[in-house]
Design a protein around this motif. Structure first.
Motif, PDB file in Angstrom:
ATOM      1  N   SER A 198      35.509  33.952 -18.986  1.00 26.55           N
ATOM      2  CA  SER A 198      36.306  34.966 -19.674  1.00 26.55           C
ATOM      3  C   SER A 198      37.112  35.841 -18.722  1.00 26.55           C
ATOM      4  CB  SER A 198      35.404  35.856 -20.538  1.00 26.55           C
ATOM      5  OG  SER A 198      34.389  36.451 -19.755  1.00 26.55           O
ATOM      6  N   THR A 231      40.578  40.007 -18.793  1.00 24.22           N
ATOM      7  CA  THR A 231      39.264  39.754 -19.376  1.00 24.22           C
ATOM      8  C   THR A 231      39.419  39.436 -20.853  1.00 24.22           C
ATOM      9  OG1 THR A 231      38.262  41.302 -17.815  1.00 24.22           O
ATOM     10  CG2 THR A 231      36.954  40.678 -19.741  1.00 24.22           C
ATOM     11  N   THR A 232      38.968  38.268 -21.249  1.00 18.24           N
ATOM     12  CA  THR A 232      39.007  37.857 -22.654  1.00 18.24           C
ATOM     13  C   THR A 232      37.650  38.145 -23.285  1.00 18.24           C
ATOM     14  OG1 THR A 232      40.540  36.079 -22.084  1.00 18.24           O
ATOM     15  CG2 THR A 232      39.440  35.949 -24.230  1.00 18.24           C
ATOM     16  N   GLU A 234      34.231  38.040 -25.316  1.00 16.44           N
ATOM     17  CA  GLU A 234      33.364  36.959 -25.770  1.00 16.44           C
ATOM     18  C   GLU A 234      33.458  36.834 -27.299  1.00 16.44           C
ATOM     19  OE1 GLU A 234      31.745  34.961 -23.902  1.00 16.44           O
ATOM     20  OE2 GLU A 234      31.914  35.955 -21.948  1.00 16.44           O
ATOM     21  N   ASN A 236      31.285  36.868 -29.612  1.00 16.90           N
ATOM     22  CA  ASN A 236      30.438  37.799 -30.363  1.00 16.90           C
ATOM     23  C   ASN A 236      30.586  39.246 -29.889  1.00 16.90           C
ATOM     24  OD1 ASN A 236      29.337  37.382 -27.894  1.00 16.90           O
ATOM     25  ND2 ASN A 236      27.235  37.007 -28.610  1.00 16.90           N
ATOM     26  N   SER A 237      31.650  39.509 -29.108  1.00 20.39           N
ATOM     27  CA  SER A 237      31.849  40.858 -28.581  1.00 20.39           C
ATOM     28  C   SER A 237      32.521  41.751 -29.617  1.00 20.39           C
ATOM     29  CB  SER A 237      32.708  40.799 -27.316  1.00 20.39           C
ATOM     30  OG  SER A 237      33.049  42.092 -26.887  1.00 20.39           O
TER      31      SER A 237
END
Length: 344
Positions: A198, A231-232, A234, A236-237
């Motif tokens: 990510s 930053t990508t 997640e 489930n973020s």
């Protein structure tokens, strides 16, 4: 090998104009070294670095059977990459000659288009080199360090040649290096790689040292490289949008800080190099007019590494940044980074 063209179409020519350059035909795309990993190539890489001169065989020691095929496999793996480098360096030489010997009023618009077009032309090659050398998962086994070093040295060679060419075009007034001008070529893209599932890092090189901010705060700080860490989130973020942090290779003029003139200062201590992170101080995110009226947003400098009084190479600076980032977002930093002093 991929058949689709890599690059944009050639520079347009005015009717009746005779350009001293050949058309920018698309070269063949280099093959991914990760796809060329026969056991013979791995054995060869343990014995010989790319571009090195092989040592003569010891007459007392019999040469192993697969050595010759291994060398051929290694040469075959690097041949498309080095051919592409020669092609781009030849184009750079052509554009330099075009600038020095073919300038006139009719060709002024053509010369102004050269650098943006050529930089776009080099981007896929930089993407390939940096991603193949640095991206996670890395190349493992015997290929890891030798192939990585060979690819990054090629990337560095092309970067320095482009920097030289852009600076020359700027000296003739065909390129603007002003960092606050959105139409300038103050810096150029020279690769992108991943350091995790990510996290992606994009590399930019400043053609000429630029003040860290338009207001020169922090004082006497100048940028030479920039890295964008994207930053990508997640799956489930809670966060939904990608986030970008900015890191810089900078130097601080210590003679300016002490109030002395450069003539009275020791040249070895004029520039103190470091890597730091951009800390935004404004304008407010919800104030569009403040952003429009601001020539360059103000920011602080969070120093992460103090490198010393010698400018690091393009390759070493990115290596040091990766060590810092891996210590922040990934596994522990490699032992080779233990010598680096942490900045304040």
């Amino acid at each position: 090998m991929a058949a689709e063209p890599w690059f944009a179409e050639p520079l347009p020519l005015s009717p009746g104009e005779t350009a001293p350059l050949d058309r920018l035909e698309p070269p063949e795309r280099p093959e991914d070294p990760r796809e060329l990993q026969p056991e013979a190539a791995q054995l060869s890489l343990l014995q010989e670095a790319p571009g090195s001169t092989p040592s003569p065989p010891d007459p007392m020691v019999p040469e192993p059977g697969p050595a010759a095929p291994a060398r051929l496999a290694l040469d075959a793996m690097f041949s498309p990459v080095t051919d592409q480098l020669r092609y781009l360096l030849k184009k750079a030489d052509d554009f330099q000659s075009y600038l020095l010997y073919s300038r006139d009023g009719v060709q002024k618009e053509q010369l102004a288009k050269v650098m943006p077009t050529f930089l776009k032309m080099c981007e896929p090659y930089f993407l390939y080199l940096e991603a193949a050398a640095r991206s996670v998962p890395a190349i493992y086994g015997a290929l890891q360090e030798l192939v990585r070093k060979g690819l990054l040295e090629i990337s560095q060679q092309l970067t320095l040649r482009l920097e030289q060419l852009i600076f020359m075009y700027a000296s003739f007034g065909f390129v603007d290096l002003e960092d606050t001008d959105p139409l300038s070529i103050s810096c150029f893209f020279c690769g992108r790689f991943s350091i995790g599932p990510s996290h992606e890092v994009s590399i930019f090189r400043y053609c000429s040292p630029a003040a860290y901010t338009a207001s020169r705060f922090p004082r006497y700080l100048y940028k030479k490289m920039r890295w964008n860490l994207e930053t990508t989130p997640e799956p489930n973020s809670r966060e939904q949008d990608p986030h970008v942090d900015y890191y810089f290779l900078c130097y601080r003029d210590t003679w300016e800080d002490s109030g002395q003139s450069p003539a009275n200062s020791c040249p070895q201590i004029q520039k103190l190099w470091s890597i730091g992170r951009w800390v935004p101080l404004g304008p407010a995110d919800d104030d569009l007019y403040s952003w429009i009226l601001c020539p360059q947003p103000p920011g602080d400098y969070q120093q992460l590494l103090t490198i010393g009084f010698e400018e690091p190479s393009h390759m070493l600076a990115t290596d040091l940044l990766v060590q810092v980032l891996m210590g922040q977002i990934g596994p522990a930093r490699p032992p080779s980074a233990a010598w680096v002093a942490q900045g304040s």
